[in-house]
Design an enzyme around this catalytic site. Sequence first.
Site, short mmCIF file in Angstrom:
data_model
loop_
_atom_site.label_atom_id
_atom_site.label_comp_id
_atom_site.label_asym_id
_atom_site.label_seq_id
_atom_site.Cartn_x
_atom_site.Cartn_y
_atom_site.Cartn_z
N HIS A 1 18.27 -19.86 -49.10
CA HIS A 1 16.87 -20.22 -48.84
C HIS A 1 16.12 -20.18 -50.17
CE1 HIS A 1 12.89 -20.37 -47.36
NE2 HIS A 1 12.63 -19.09 -47.51
N CYS B 1 11.65 -18.86 -42.05
CA CYS B 1 12.53 -19.42 -43.08
C CYS B 1 14.01 -19.34 -42.70
CB CYS B 1 12.32 -18.71 -44.41
SG CYS B 1 10.62 -18.77 -44.98
N ASN C 1 8.76 -23.39 -51.43
CA ASN C 1 9.36 -22.84 -50.21
C ASN C 1 8.94 -23.70 -49.03
OD1 ASN C 1 10.06 -21.38 -47.96
ND2 ASN C 1 9.23 -19.43 -48.68
#
Length: 362
Positions: free
Chosen positions: A251, A111, A281
């Site tokens: 994020h 990520c 996500n």
Amino acid sequence: MTNSIITGWGKCLPPTVLTNHDLESLVDTNDDWITSRTGIKERRISHVGTAELATLAGKRALAAAGIEATDVDLVSVATCTPDMLIPSAASLVQDALGATNAGAIDQNAACSGFLYGLITASGMVQAGVIDTALVVGAERLTYFIDFTDRGTAVLFGDGAGAVVVQATDEPGGLKASDMGSDGSVANILWAPGSGTATNRMELQRNHHLQAIAMNGPEVFKRAVKAMGDSAADVVAKAGWDLDDVDLLIPHQANVRIIDATARRLQLDPAKVFVNIASYGNTSAATIPIALTEALESRRVTPGAKIVFAAFGAGLSWAAAAWEFGSRVEPLGTTDEELPPTDGNVMTLLADNFAYYGGGPAT
Ligand code: ACO
């Protein structure tokens, strides 16, 4: 030193939507739990590969920058879900774009990958090594999701985002950065059967080995600390006061992690960009998608002081203090789209169900 500013931006979200209500038919969960514990309402499932998502996001970013693919010196693709191990996703994207003068490299920091790509490409621009980079974050995470595991099934989605970074004398660009890693707890978020350490016989017996597996509460605790610390670190290194920050683009893993990071920076929630409800996500893609949407919704003003912060598998984390350039409007657009699909989400996921088990309750 030359500055490196963002001159183009773009995103590519595949059209097929998996809602929380759809998930209720796959696994023991419900819309209330997912919404209150994560902030996610729906996510996208891709019918094309990672490189194709990356390429379209890249084309849109090049159009916004008003440059040709042949102007690009470096194609950097952050992904942990490439189409294949060899060649890199970046080489596939370089070819699909016709970026014939560019080098191509993948960066896998899960990520955090897009920020690793943005920081390294900007550093190369600032050092005079290159003039123009296309930095992409692209993922097809749902390929590795076992939809019988409610701990991961509700969280992830597919998508891509991209920026063009260019050398300029104009003020702005990367003011401070931080990158970190703690591989000692790699196994709290991993896909252990996805590489050469895999015992093939074991994988044949247990397909679940290949799926993304996570100890959610452990990851959560560490994400809150690392993202908050890293974000505060770059604000201090940039010589900014907390009041100077115009926008936090974090994020998008869990709205509660985002809220904690914002609290750490003592930021007014109005200064935090959140779009997790729509996409879940998407790992390396969340930040460039969010930046693109922040620009589209005029949340980024000329010269805006932006903090980017990310956390992911590795464990890895990164943050950047970034001053936006004077242009916040795209110079151009492209009307290219992904190839059509019938949009039936359960049909798209049929391979996952066949491999890992599960599927819609009848
Ligand atoms: N639906 C309903 N109930 C659920 C679900 C679900 N999908 N998942 C867990 N539960 C239950 C648990 O079984 C538990 O029940 P119990 O109390 O009866 O035992 C209860 O809900 C609480 O479970 P927790 O796991 O403690 O829930 P938590 O509040 O920690 O939320 C979550 C779980 C959303 C996964 C959270 O821990 C999280 O977001 N972690 C971080 C994930 C992340 O940031 N990943 C980032 C990197 S990803 C990358 O790098 C690719």
